[in-house]
Write a protein that holds these residues in place. Structure first.
Motif, short mmCIF file in Angstrom:
data_model
loop_
_atom_site.label_atom_id
_atom_site.label_comp_id
_atom_site.label_asym_id
_atom_site.label_seq_id
_atom_site.Cartn_x
_atom_site.Cartn_y
_atom_site.Cartn_z
N TYR A 1 0.74 -1.35 0.04
CA TYR A 1 0.16 0.08 0.24
C TYR A 1 0.56 1.50 0.02
O TYR A 1 1.67 1.38 0.60
CB TYR A 1 -1.01 0.18 1.00
CG TYR A 1 -1.84 -1.81 1.40
CD1 TYR A 1 -2.98 -1.03 0.16
CD2 TYR A 1 -1.72 -1.85 1.90
CE1 TYR A 1 -3.72 -2.21 0.34
CE2 TYR A 1 -1.84 -3.30 1.50
CZ TYR A 1 -3.48 -3.57 1.00
OH TYR A 1 -4.52 -4.23 0.84
N SER B 1 -6.29 6.12 1.96
CA SER B 1 -7.11 4.95 2.04
C SER B 1 -6.27 3.47 2.30
O SER B 1 -6.59 3.01 3.01
CB SER B 1 -8.13 4.63 1.05
OG SER B 1 -7.38 4.75 0.23
N ASP B 2 -5.22 3.99 1.21
CA ASP B 2 -4.24 2.72 1.82
C ASP B 2 -3.52 3.19 2.55
O ASP B 2 -2.72 2.14 3.77
CB ASP B 2 -3.14 2.95 0.79
CG ASP B 2 -3.35 2.62 -0.53
OD1 ASP B 2 -4.98 2.36 -0.24
OD2 ASP B 2 -2.78 2.17 -1.16
N LYS C 1 -5.56 0.92 5.49
CA LYS C 1 -5.13 -0.49 5.41
C LYS C 1 -4.08 -0.99 5.36
O LYS C 1 -3.79 -2.47 6.42
CB LYS C 1 -5.02 -1.00 3.75
CG LYS C 1 -6.37 -0.66 3.19
CD LYS C 1 -6.72 -0.71 2.14
CE LYS C 1 -8.03 -0.54 1.30
NZ LYS C 1 -8.04 -0.18 0.22
N ARG C 2 -2.72 -0.42 5.29
CA ARG C 2 -1.71 -0.90 5.61
C ARG C 2 -1.40 -1.29 6.66
O ARG C 2 -0.17 -1.76 7.55
CB ARG C 2 -0.46 0.29 4.96
CG ARG C 2 1.27 -0.45 5.48
CD ARG C 2 1.82 0.65 5.20
NE ARG C 2 1.33 1.52 4.08
CZ ARG C 2 1.59 3.23 4.22
NH1 ARG C 2 1.03 3.40 5.57
NH2 ARG C 2 1.44 3.28 2.92
#
Length: 272
Positions: free
Chosen positions: A150, A155-156, A159-160
């Protein structure tokens, strides 16, 4: 089809004649039986249902065996079933990790090499804590590699961070499986993440701190219990000299493994 063949091979290797070892390590089997009849023994990893003393390891691996015995009854298959299932799960997880980055056939070959490694058959057909330890370390590796996918985007970033939380939690439960041994992977994890994460250094450090906090919480809640619960309300910590899990961690199961000190051993090494 190749994946199916690989998983069938793993099932054959880990399940056929699984009960040949009987109760395997009877020390841990006794704790599994105790945990199957007493939730207090289950929580503490007691060697007996009367909760006089624990085994000389943490509890995570015992929990799986105790649940299996509670469901299936006390027998060799119930004791060793979780180990074999963890062998198949580790094979698939290793395959999935390698396949994601190097292709399907690389994953298939890796899975076959893993299942055909003699020490794998030893670990996943016996009830020592190593089966769960390897599964958790493999899962933590998968989560760490996923976090590297990511880029630096809001947004990434979320998630990461969640993948790093998962990696930390799996290492934490690895500590509750075999204490300091799981920490051997941390230098490699930290180096890989700090060097390869596709984001700025500040974010890398923050994600590393979040993973560390997750690891501490996942392992620390049970360790804290051993400290705050009065000694009279819990079993004696087996393998320790002063009824202390921290002493067990850094003594008999820690530096004692490097120095050869056998204080706390259930079966002391005979003197020459």
């Amino acid at each position: 089809m190749a994946l199916g063949v690989m998983l069938l091979a793993a099932c054959a290797i880990f399940f056929i004649n699984l009960t040949a070892s009987g109760y395997a390590n009877e020390f841990y089997s006794a704790a599994a039986q105790a945990g199957s009849v007493s939730w207090k023994a289950f929580l503490w990893g007691s060697l007996d249902s009367g909760n006089a003393i624990t085994v000389d390891k943490p509890v995570a691996a015992l929990w799986l065996m105790a649940l299996s015995v509670r469901i299936l009854g006390l027998n060799s298959f119930a004791i060793l079933l979780p180990e074999a299932l963890m062998g198949v799960a580790t094979t698939y997880l290793l395959y999935a990790t390698v396949r994601r980055y190097w292709g399907n056939w690389a994953g298939i070959v890796t899975g076959f090499i893993f299942t055909l490694t003699p020490v794998a058959a030893l670990m996943f057909r016996f009830n020592n804590p190593d089966a769960l330890l390897v599964l958790l370390m493999t899962g933590a590796t998968h989560a760490l590699l996923r976090s590297l996918e990511y880029v630096n985007h809001p947004s990434d970033n979320r998630k990461r961070t969640w993948w790093m939380v998962l990696a930390g939690a799996l290492v934490g439960f690895g500590f509750l499986t075999k204490e300091l041994q799981v920490l051997l992977v941390l230098p490699g994890f930290a180096l890989a993440f700090l060097l390869a994460s596709p984001t700025d250094m500040v974010r890398r450090i923050l994600d590393s701190l979040v993973a560390t906090a997750s690891m501490i919480v996942a392992a620390g809640w049970w360790v804290l219990l051993t400290v705050v619960v009065p000694a009279g309300d819990r079993p004696y910590i087996g393998g320790s000299q002063r009824n202390s899990f921290l002493e067990l961690t850094f003594g008999y199961n820690g530096f004692g493994r490097l120095t050869g000190s056998e204080e706390g051993s259930v079966i002391p090494r005979p003197r020459p």
